[in-house]
Design a protein around this motif. Structure first.
Motif, PDB file in Angstrom:
ATOM      1  N   LYS A  90       4.358 -10.597   2.424  1.00  0.00           N
ATOM      2  CA  LYS A  90       4.656  -9.352   1.707  1.00  0.00           C
ATOM      3  C   LYS A  90       3.538  -8.320   1.876  1.00  0.00           C
ATOM      4  O   LYS A  90       3.726  -7.142   1.553  1.00  0.00           O
ATOM      5  N   GLY A  91       2.360  -8.740   2.340  1.00  0.00           N
ATOM      6  CA  GLY A  91       1.293  -7.796   2.673  1.00  0.00           C
ATOM      7  C   GLY A  91       0.596  -7.159   1.493  1.00  0.00           C
ATOM      8  O   GLY A  91       0.027  -6.063   1.624  1.00  0.00           O
ATOM      9  N   PHE A  92       0.591  -7.820   0.342  1.00  0.00           N
ATOM     10  CA  PHE A  92      -0.018  -7.193  -0.833  1.00  0.00           C
ATOM     11  C   PHE A  92      -1.523  -6.986  -0.668  1.00  0.00           C
ATOM     12  O   PHE A  92      -2.094  -6.055  -1.255  1.00  0.00           O
ATOM     13  N   GLU A  93      -2.178  -7.846   0.112  1.00  0.00           N
ATOM     14  CA  GLU A  93      -3.622  -7.643   0.336  1.00  0.00           C
ATOM     15  C   GLU A  93      -3.878  -6.296   0.997  1.00  0.00           C
ATOM     16  O   GLU A  93      -4.843  -5.597   0.657  1.00  0.00           O
ATOM     17  N   PHE A  94      -3.009  -5.905   1.938  1.00  0.00           N
ATOM     18  CA  PHE A  94      -3.195  -4.624   2.630  1.00  0.00           C
ATOM     19  C   PHE A  94      -2.884  -3.451   1.699  1.00  0.00           C
ATOM     20  O   PHE A  94      -3.521  -2.398   1.775  1.00  0.00           O
TER      21      PHE A  94
ATOM     22  N   SER B  79      11.647   4.691 -12.628  1.00  0.00           N
ATOM     23  CA  SER B  79      10.598   5.548 -13.186  1.00  0.00           C
ATOM     24  C   SER B  79       9.394   5.747 -12.269  1.00  0.00           C
ATOM     25  O   SER B  79       8.526   6.569 -12.560  1.00  0.00           O
ATOM     26  N   CYS B  80       9.307   5.004 -11.164  1.00  0.00           N
ATOM     27  CA  CYS B  80       8.141   5.157 -10.278  1.00  0.00           C
ATOM     28  C   CYS B  80       8.264   6.414  -9.426  1.00  0.00           C
ATOM     29  O   CYS B  80       9.311   7.073  -9.393  1.00  0.00           O
ATOM     30  N   ASP B  81       7.193   6.754  -8.719  1.00  0.00           N
ATOM     31  CA  ASP B  81       7.195   7.919  -7.827  1.00  0.00           C
ATOM     32  C   ASP B  81       7.315   7.514  -6.362  1.00  0.00           C
ATOM     33  O   ASP B  81       7.911   8.242  -5.561  1.00  0.00           O
ATOM     34  N   ILE B  82       6.727   6.378  -5.993  1.00  0.00           N
ATOM     35  CA  ILE B  82       6.697   5.916  -4.602  1.00  0.00           C
ATOM     36  C   ILE B  82       6.949   4.414  -4.615  1.00  0.00           C
ATOM     37  O   ILE B  82       6.387   3.694  -5.453  1.00  0.00           O
ATOM     38  N   PHE B  83       7.764   3.949  -3.680  1.00  0.00           N
ATOM     39  CA  PHE B  83       7.926   2.501  -3.516  1.00  0.00           C
ATOM     40  C   PHE B  83       7.224   2.077  -2.231  1.00  0.00           C
ATOM     41  O   PHE B  83       7.448   2.676  -1.174  1.00  0.00           O
ATOM     42  N   ALA B  84       6.378   1.043  -2.314  1.00  0.00           N
ATOM     43  CA  ALA B  84       5.620   0.587  -1.146  1.00  0.00           C
ATOM     44  C   ALA B  84       5.803  -0.910  -0.961  1.00  0.00           C
ATOM     45  O   ALA B  84       5.749  -1.675  -1.924  1.00  0.00           O
ATOM     46  N   LEU B  85       6.031  -1.328   0.283  1.00  0.00           N
ATOM     47  CA  LEU B  85       6.102  -2.744   0.625  1.00  0.00           C
ATOM     48  C   LEU B  85       5.459  -2.916   1.999  1.00  0.00           C
ATOM     49  O   LEU B  85       6.035  -2.540   3.023  1.00  0.00           O
ATOM     50  N   ALA B  86       4.250  -3.483   2.026  1.00  0.00           N
ATOM     51  CA  ALA B  86       3.423  -3.513   3.242  1.00  0.00           C
ATOM     52  C   ALA B  86       3.677  -4.784   4.057  1.00  0.00           C
ATOM     53  O   ALA B  86       2.764  -5.560   4.325  1.00  0.00           O
ATOM     54  N   CYS B  87       4.911  -5.015   4.479  1.00  0.00           N
ATOM     55  CA  CYS B  87       5.321  -6.275   5.115  1.00  0.00           C
ATOM     56  C   CYS B  87       4.509  -6.573   6.380  1.00  0.00           C
ATOM     57  O   CYS B  87       4.222  -5.677   7.187  1.00  0.00           O
ATOM     58  N   VAL B  88       4.171  -7.868   6.555  1.00  0.00           N
ATOM     59  CA  VAL B  88       3.437  -8.336   7.733  1.00  0.00           C
ATOM     60  C   VAL B  88       4.041  -9.664   8.178  1.00  0.00           C
ATOM     61  O   VAL B  88       4.917 -10.224   7.530  1.00  0.00           O
ATOM     62  N   VAL B  89       3.553 -10.186   9.295  1.00  0.00           N
ATOM     63  CA  VAL B  89       3.894 -11.537   9.753  1.00  0.00           C
ATOM     64  C   VAL B  89       2.772 -12.462   9.309  1.00  0.00           C
ATOM     65  O   VAL B  89       1.599 -12.174   9.544  1.00  0.00           O
TER      66      VAL B  89
ATOM     67  N   ALA C 110       0.675 -16.308   8.901  1.00  0.00           N
ATOM     68  CA  ALA C 110       0.061 -17.217   9.878  1.00  0.00           C
ATOM     69  C   ALA C 110       1.063 -18.186  10.479  1.00  0.00           C
ATOM     70  O   ALA C 110       0.871 -18.685  11.591  1.00  0.00           O
ATOM     71  N   GLU C 111       2.162 -18.482   9.762  1.00  0.00           N
ATOM     72  CA  GLU C 111       3.192 -19.392  10.283  1.00  0.00           C
ATOM     73  C   GLU C 111       4.291 -18.652  11.025  1.00  0.00           C
ATOM     74  O   GLU C 111       5.279 -19.251  11.454  1.00  0.00           O
ATOM     75  N   GLY C 112       4.184 -17.330  11.141  1.00  0.00           N
ATOM     76  CA  GLY C 112       5.190 -16.546  11.845  1.00  0.00           C
ATOM     77  C   GLY C 112       6.324 -16.064  10.972  1.00  0.00           C
ATOM     78  O   GLY C 112       7.284 -15.471  11.468  1.00  0.00           O
ATOM     79  N   ALA C 113       6.241 -16.289   9.651  1.00  0.00           N
ATOM     80  CA  ALA C 113       7.295 -15.850   8.740  1.00  0.00           C
ATOM     81  C   ALA C 113       7.111 -14.380   8.383  1.00  0.00           C
ATOM     82  O   ALA C 113       5.986 -13.870   8.334  1.00  0.00           O
ATOM     83  N   SER C 114       8.219 -13.714   8.130  1.00  0.00           N
ATOM     84  CA  SER C 114       8.160 -12.304   7.739  1.00  0.00           C
ATOM     85  C   SER C 114       9.449 -11.918   7.039  1.00  0.00           C
ATOM     86  O   SER C 114      10.456 -12.618   7.119  1.00  0.00           O
ATOM     87  N   ASP C 115       9.408 -10.803   6.341  1.00  0.00           N
ATOM     88  CA  ASP C 115      10.642 -10.176   5.879  1.00  0.00           C
ATOM     89  C   ASP C 115      11.386  -9.641   7.082  1.00  0.00           C
ATOM     90  O   ASP C 115      10.768  -9.237   8.087  1.00  0.00           O
ATOM     91  N   VAL C 116      12.698  -9.603   7.007  1.00  0.00           N
ATOM     92  CA  VAL C 116      13.505  -9.026   8.089  1.00  0.00           C
ATOM     93  C   VAL C 116      14.170  -7.739   7.637  1.00  0.00           C
ATOM     94  O   VAL C 116      14.111  -6.718   8.319  1.00  0.00           O
ATOM     95  N   PHE C 117      14.774  -7.776   6.460  1.00  0.00           N
ATOM     96  CA  PHE C 117      15.538  -6.617   5.985  1.00  0.00           C
ATOM     97  C   PHE C 117      15.488  -6.622   4.456  1.00  0.00           C
ATOM     98  O   PHE C 117      16.472  -6.949   3.799  1.00  0.00           O
ATOM     99  N   PRO C 118      14.342  -6.286   3.868  1.00  0.00           N
ATOM    100  CA  PRO C 118      14.156  -6.468   2.429  1.00  0.00           C
ATOM    101  C   PRO C 118      15.162  -5.670   1.590  1.00  0.00           C
ATOM    102  O   PRO C 118      15.251  -4.445   1.696  1.00  0.00           O
ATOM    103  N   THR C 119      15.889  -6.378   0.747  1.00  0.00           N
ATOM    104  CA  THR C 119      16.879  -5.730  -0.119  1.00  0.00           C
ATOM    105  C   THR C 119      16.225  -4.760  -1.088  1.00  0.00           C
ATOM    106  O   THR C 119      16.778  -3.698  -1.396  1.00  0.00           O
ATOM    107  N   VAL C 120      15.015  -5.093  -1.565  1.00  0.00           N
ATOM    108  CA  VAL C 120      14.374  -4.249  -2.563  1.00  0.00           C
ATOM    109  C   VAL C 120      14.053  -2.860  -1.999  1.00  0.00           C
ATOM    110  O   VAL C 120      14.037  -1.869  -2.743  1.00  0.00           O
ATOM    111  N   ILE C 121      13.829  -2.765  -0.698  1.00  0.00           N
ATOM    112  CA  ILE C 121      13.619  -1.443  -0.082  1.00  0.00           C
ATOM    113  C   ILE C 121      14.888  -0.609  -0.212  1.00  0.00           C
ATOM    114  O   ILE C 121      14.849   0.586  -0.548  1.00  0.00           O
ATOM    115  N   MET C 122      16.038  -1.237   0.045  1.00  0.00           N
ATOM    116  CA  MET C 122      17.303  -0.521  -0.076  1.00  0.00           C
ATOM    117  C   MET C 122      17.565  -0.112  -1.522  1.00  0.00           C
ATOM    118  O   MET C 122      18.090   0.975  -1.796  1.00  0.00           O
TER     119      MET C 122
END
Length: 489
Positions: free
Chosen positions: A76-80, A139-149, A151-163
Motif C-alpha cells: 500500500k506504500g504508506f511509508e512513502f 469530508s476529505c480534500d485529497i485522496f492518496a494511495l501510494a501503491c508499490v510492489v 518484496a514478494e512481488g505483490a501489489s494492488d491492481v485496481f484498488p476499489t477505494v480509489i474509485m
C-alpha cells in the motif's frame, strides 16, 4: 495460482476468462498464449446508490485533509506517503493526513510518525466501519494511495477505494502501477507519480494543497468518469454477454433430483491446506469418511503446486475453495446490510479479536453463507481459532450451531477465546481449564495431548495407542457428536 503450467491448463479448459484490467489481461495473455483469444477485460463497477453524494456546501476553513485507506501492508506504500507528509511539513504547509486501516505494519508506521515528528500532522485511525470510511471520503480534500510492489512481488491492481474516492468527487493522488491508470486519468481526474518516489508524491500533494480550484476540477471530473464509465450496471454488461454467448454454445444441464443434496451436512472450515499447526487434520478428515459423516471441507487458502502431495490428492479434489479475491471483495461491497450486522456484533463484544482478522473472516463468511445454502449445511465446525471467528459470524447470519477445535497455540487471546467458545455447542481442546468452562459438549483432544513431568510413562502409552490405532475410538466419538449436532439442526 501456482505454476504457469497449472494456470495455462485452467485457462485452456475455460469457456472464457475474465480479468479486471487491461493490465491483467496483457499479463495473462503472455503467460497463457494459447488462451489469449478468450481472455477478456471486465472492469469492477460501483453501485453509486451505496456511496455518499459529494458535499455541495463550501468547505470550512482549516488544514487541508489528505486521506488514505487500506490495510497496513507493504504494497500500500504508506511509508512513502509518510515521507511525503514529512516533506510537506518541512515546507510548512497546513495539512492533516488520516490513514484508515489496520495490519502488520502498524507499529512500524507509528514509529515512523514519531521519528518524522508528524504526531500533530498524521493520524493512524485504525480499522473503521464502511459507513465511517465513506464519511471520511466525503469530508476529505485529497485522496492518496501510494501503491508499490512489495518484496514478494505483490501489489494492488485496481484498488476499489480509489474509485470510491473519485465517486465522492475527490482528486486522487496515486502511482502509475498496474491498472491504476485505467481508473485515474493523470491530469484529468487525479495526479499519478512513479511508485516509491516520495519526492514526486510530495510535489503533487503540494500542488493540490496550494490549489483548491484544481482539487475541485479533478474531483468533479472523477465523479463524472465514475458515473459514466464505472457504474456496475454498465461494467457488468460485457460479463453478461460472455455468459449469454457461452450458454448459447453449451446450454446448461439441470441436475436431476438425485443429484441434489438433501441430507444435512457438516461444514469443516479450514484456513489453509496444508497447515503445519494442525498435523492431525488429515487423520481427522479420513476418520469422517470412514465413519460416514456427511461433510464438506471449505478451504480459505488453497495449496500452491509445491505443497501438493500424492498422499492427500484425493482429499484436495473433494475440498470446496473460496472464489478469488475479486469475487470475495465484490460480494463484500454488495452486501452492506450484512456488513453492518457483523460490525454491530463485534461492537457488542466485551473482548474483541484483532480488526484485520475480523475483516478477513467477515469476507469469508459472506461467501460461505451462499455456499452453505447450496450444500445444505446443518452445522459448522471450525478447525482452528482463526476459523472460529468465521463460524461465529455464520452462526449470526444463518443461525447454525457451531463447534471448534482449538489448536495448541491459538491466535485469539484467552478472553476472546472463552467468549467465543461460550457460543459453541461443543468442541475439542487440550486445555483442561477451557474444557471445564465449556460444558458436556467439549472433549479433551487426545491428538494434542502433552506430557507433564510426572506423566511421561502413561503419556507414551497414550501416544503409541493413537499412532497404532489412528485414534479410532476418539474419532468415532467425535464423529457421533458431529452427526448429532448436524441432524438436530
Amino acid at each position: 495460482l501456482g505454476q504457469d503450467d497449472l494456470l495455462r491448463e485452467i485457462c485452456n479448459a475455460a469457456e472464457f476468462v475474465a480479468v479486471e484490467t487491461d493490465y491483467s489481461r496483457g499479463l495473462l495473455q503472455e503467460r497463457c498464449p494459447e488462451a489469449a483469444g478468450k481472455i477478456y477485460r471486465v472492469y469492477n463497477g460501483l453501485d453509486l446508490t451505496h456511496l455518499p453524494t459529494p458535499l455541495e456546501e463550501e468547505r470550512p476553513l482549516g488544514p487541508t485533509i489528505i486521506l488514505s485507506v487500506g490495510r497496513l501492508v507493504p504494497f500500500k506504500g504508506f511509508e512513502f506517503l509518510l515521507e511525503a507528509c514529512a516533506e510537506l511539513d518541512r515546507r510548512n504547509f497546513d495539512f492533516r493526513c488520516q490513514i484508515v486501516g489496520d495490519g502488520p505494519l502498524r507499529e512500524k508506521l507509528e514509529k515512523m510518525v514519531a521519528d518524522l515528528r508528524l504526531g500533530q500532522r498524521v493520524e493512524l485511525c485504525g480499522s473503521l466501519s464502511q459507513g465511517e470510511v465513506y464519511a471520511k471520503l466525503r469530508s476529505c480534500d485529497i485522496f492518496a494511495l501510494a501503491c508499490v510492489v512489495d518484496a514478494e512481488g505483490a501489489s494492488d491492481v485496481f484498488p476499489t477505494v480509489i474509485m470510491e474516492a473519485m465517486a465522492c468527487a475527490k482528486p486522487v493522488v496515486s502511482t502509475t502501477l498496474a491498472g491504476i491508470p485505467e481508473s485515474v486519468v493523470d491530469g484529468m481526474t487525479g495526479l499519478l507519480v512513479p511508485p516509491q518516489d516520495w519526492e514526486a508524491l510530495a510535489d503533487v500533494l503540494v500542488k493540490l494543497v496550494r490549489d483548491p480550484a484544481l482539487r475541485s476540477r479533478l474531483g468533479n471530473a472523477g465523479r463524472v468518469r465514475m458515473t459514466n464509465e464505472f457504474q456496475v450496471s454498465k461494467t457488468v454488461e460485457p460479463l453478461h454477454q460472455l455468459f449469454a454467448d457461452c450458454l448459447a454454445r453449451s446450454p446448461v444441464r439441470v441436475p436431476s433430483t438425485s443429484q441434489v443434496a438433501t441430507a444435512k451436512q457438516s461444514a469443516y472450515l479450514i484456513d489453509r491446506w496444508p497447515d503445519s499447526s494442525l498435523p492431525f487434520l488429515e487423520m481427522e478428515l479420513r476418520a469422517l469418511q470412514r465413519n460416514e459423516v456427511p461433510h464438506v471441507a471449505f478451504v480459505m487458502h488453497p495449496p500452491v503446486a509445491s505443497e501438493l502431495s500424492a498422499r492427500t490428492n484425493d482429499l484436495v479434489r473433494q475440498f470446496e475453495y473460496l472464489p478469488d479475491a475479486m469475487v470475495v471483495e465484490a460480494e463484500w461491497q454488495a452486501d452492506t446490510a450484512s456488513l453492518r450486522e457483523l460490525e454491530a456484533q463485534r461492537a457488542n463484544q466485551k473482548h474483541r479479536p484483532p480488526s484485520d482478522l475480523f475483516l478477513e473472516q467477515a469476507r469469508c463468511a459472506l461467501i460461505l453463507r451462499r455456499l452453505f445454502r447450496q450444500h445444505n449445511i446443518g452445522h459448522v465446525h471450525a478447525t482452528s481459532s482463526r476459523t472460529l471467528l468465521g463460524a461465529l459470524m455464520l452462526n449470526k447470519l444463518l443461525g447454525l450451531t457451531i463447534s471448534a477445535a482449538i489448536e495448541e497455540k491459538p491466535i485469539l487471546s484467552e478472553p476472546v477465546l472463552r467468549e467465543a467458545l461460550n457460543q459453541c455447542v461443543g468442541g475439542r481442546s487440550n486445555d483442561r481449564e477451557l474444557l471445564a468452562r465449556g460444558g458436556s459438549g467439549f472433549m479433551f483432544d487426545q491428538t494434542l495431548d502433552k506430557p507433564s513431568v510426572n506423566d511421561i510413562g502413561p503419556w507414551l502409552t497414550r501416544k503409541a495407542r493413537i499412532e497404532w490405532t489412528g485414534a479410532r475410538p476418539f474419532w468415532q466419538e467425535w464423529s457421533e457428536r458431529l452427526l448429532g449436532w448436524t441432524r438436530s439442526s
